[in-house]
Design a protein around this motif. Sequence first.
Motif, short mmCIF file in Angstrom:
data_model
loop_
_atom_site.label_atom_id
_atom_site.label_comp_id
_atom_site.label_asym_id
_atom_site.label_seq_id
_atom_site.Cartn_x
_atom_site.Cartn_y
_atom_site.Cartn_z
N LEU A 17 0.84 -1.21 0.00
CA LEU A 17 0.00 0.00 0.00
C LEU A 17 0.87 1.25 0.00
N TRP A 18 1.92 1.24 0.80
CA TRP A 18 2.83 2.39 0.86
C TRP A 18 3.48 2.63 -0.50
N GLU A 19 3.96 1.56 -1.14
CA GLU A 19 4.59 1.70 -2.46
C GLU A 19 3.61 2.27 -3.47
N TRP A 20 2.37 1.78 -3.46
CA TRP A 20 1.37 2.28 -4.40
C TRP A 20 1.09 3.76 -4.15
N LEU A 21 0.94 4.13 -2.88
CA LEU A 21 0.70 5.54 -2.56
C LEU A 21 1.88 6.41 -2.96
N GLU A 22 3.09 5.93 -2.75
CA GLU A 22 4.27 6.70 -3.15
C GLU A 22 4.28 6.95 -4.65
N GLU A 23 3.87 5.97 -5.43
CA GLU A 23 3.86 6.10 -6.89
C GLU A 23 2.75 7.01 -7.39
N HIS A 24 1.66 7.11 -6.64
CA HIS A 24 0.49 7.82 -7.12
C HIS A 24 0.15 9.09 -6.33
N GLN A 25 1.02 9.52 -5.47
CA GLN A 25 0.69 10.70 -4.66
C GLN A 25 0.81 11.98 -5.49
N PRO A 26 -0.19 12.85 -5.41
CA PRO A 26 -0.13 14.10 -6.17
C PRO A 26 0.82 15.12 -5.56
N HIS A 27 1.14 14.96 -4.28
CA HIS A 27 2.04 15.88 -3.59
C HIS A 27 3.14 15.08 -2.91
N GLY A 28 4.36 15.47 -3.13
CA GLY A 28 5.48 14.77 -2.52
C GLY A 28 6.13 15.58 -1.42
N GLY A 29 7.26 15.12 -0.98
CA GLY A 29 8.05 15.84 0.02
C GLY A 29 7.31 16.04 1.32
N ARG A 30 7.63 17.14 1.96
CA ARG A 30 7.03 17.45 3.27
C ARG A 30 5.52 17.60 3.19
N GLU A 31 5.04 18.22 2.11
CA GLU A 31 3.59 18.39 1.96
C GLU A 31 2.89 17.04 1.85
N GLY A 32 3.46 16.13 1.07
CA GLY A 32 2.88 14.80 0.95
C GLY A 32 2.86 14.06 2.27
N LEU A 33 3.94 14.20 3.03
CA LEU A 33 4.01 13.57 4.35
C LEU A 33 2.92 14.12 5.27
N LEU A 34 2.79 15.43 5.32
CA LEU A 34 1.79 16.04 6.19
C LEU A 34 0.38 15.63 5.78
N LEU A 35 0.12 15.58 4.48
CA LEU A 35 -1.20 15.16 4.01
C LEU A 35 -1.49 13.71 4.37
N ARG A 36 -0.47 12.86 4.28
CA ARG A 36 -0.65 11.46 4.65
C ARG A 36 -0.97 11.35 6.14
N LEU A 37 -0.32 12.13 6.96
CA LEU A 37 -0.60 12.11 8.40
C LEU A 37 -2.00 12.66 8.70
N LEU A 38 -2.41 13.68 7.96
CA LEU A 38 -3.75 14.24 8.15
C LEU A 38 -4.84 13.25 7.77
N LYS A 39 -4.53 12.31 6.90
CA LYS A 39 -5.49 11.27 6.51
C LYS A 39 -5.99 10.52 7.74
N LEU A 40 -5.15 10.41 8.77
CA LEU A 40 -5.57 9.76 10.01
C LEU A 40 -6.77 10.48 10.64
N SER A 41 -6.74 11.80 10.63
CA SER A 41 -7.87 12.56 11.19
C SER A 41 -9.15 12.28 10.42
N GLU A 42 -9.03 12.19 9.11
CA GLU A 42 -10.20 11.88 8.30
C GLU A 42 -10.77 10.52 8.68
N GLU A 43 -9.90 9.53 8.82
CA GLU A 43 -10.36 8.19 9.16
C GLU A 43 -10.98 8.13 10.55
N VAL A 44 -10.40 8.82 11.52
CA VAL A 44 -10.97 8.87 12.87
C VAL A 44 -12.35 9.53 12.83
N GLY A 45 -12.49 10.56 12.01
CA GLY A 45 -13.79 11.20 11.85
C GLY A 45 -14.83 10.23 11.31
#
Length: 107
Positions: A17-45
Amino acid sequence: MSDQDIPVGLWDTIEGLWEWLEEHQPHGGREGLLLRLLKLSEEVGEVAQAVIGATGQNPRKGVSHEWADVESELCDVVITALVALRTLSPEPREVLARHLARVASRR
């Protein structure tokens, strides 16, 4: 917890799953990392939404979910957290094992 307690293929699946997300992420670097972490808040919601729906707390919607929906959403939180952990560390299994051992030793 030993590897025998982990569902078969869990870490391979997380890696895939990580490899697939890395290949298909629209934002990389620090922004991509922060967005991936924010996904947790969406799932908890979504867990909260399912609990509210399972208990009928929203009078406008009534009972809109089942407890199986809550279970499914909790699984999504776990998967998202493990993928986020893999994003931060190339050794998520070891990181989790060390942390779990620390938490378990507090009992």
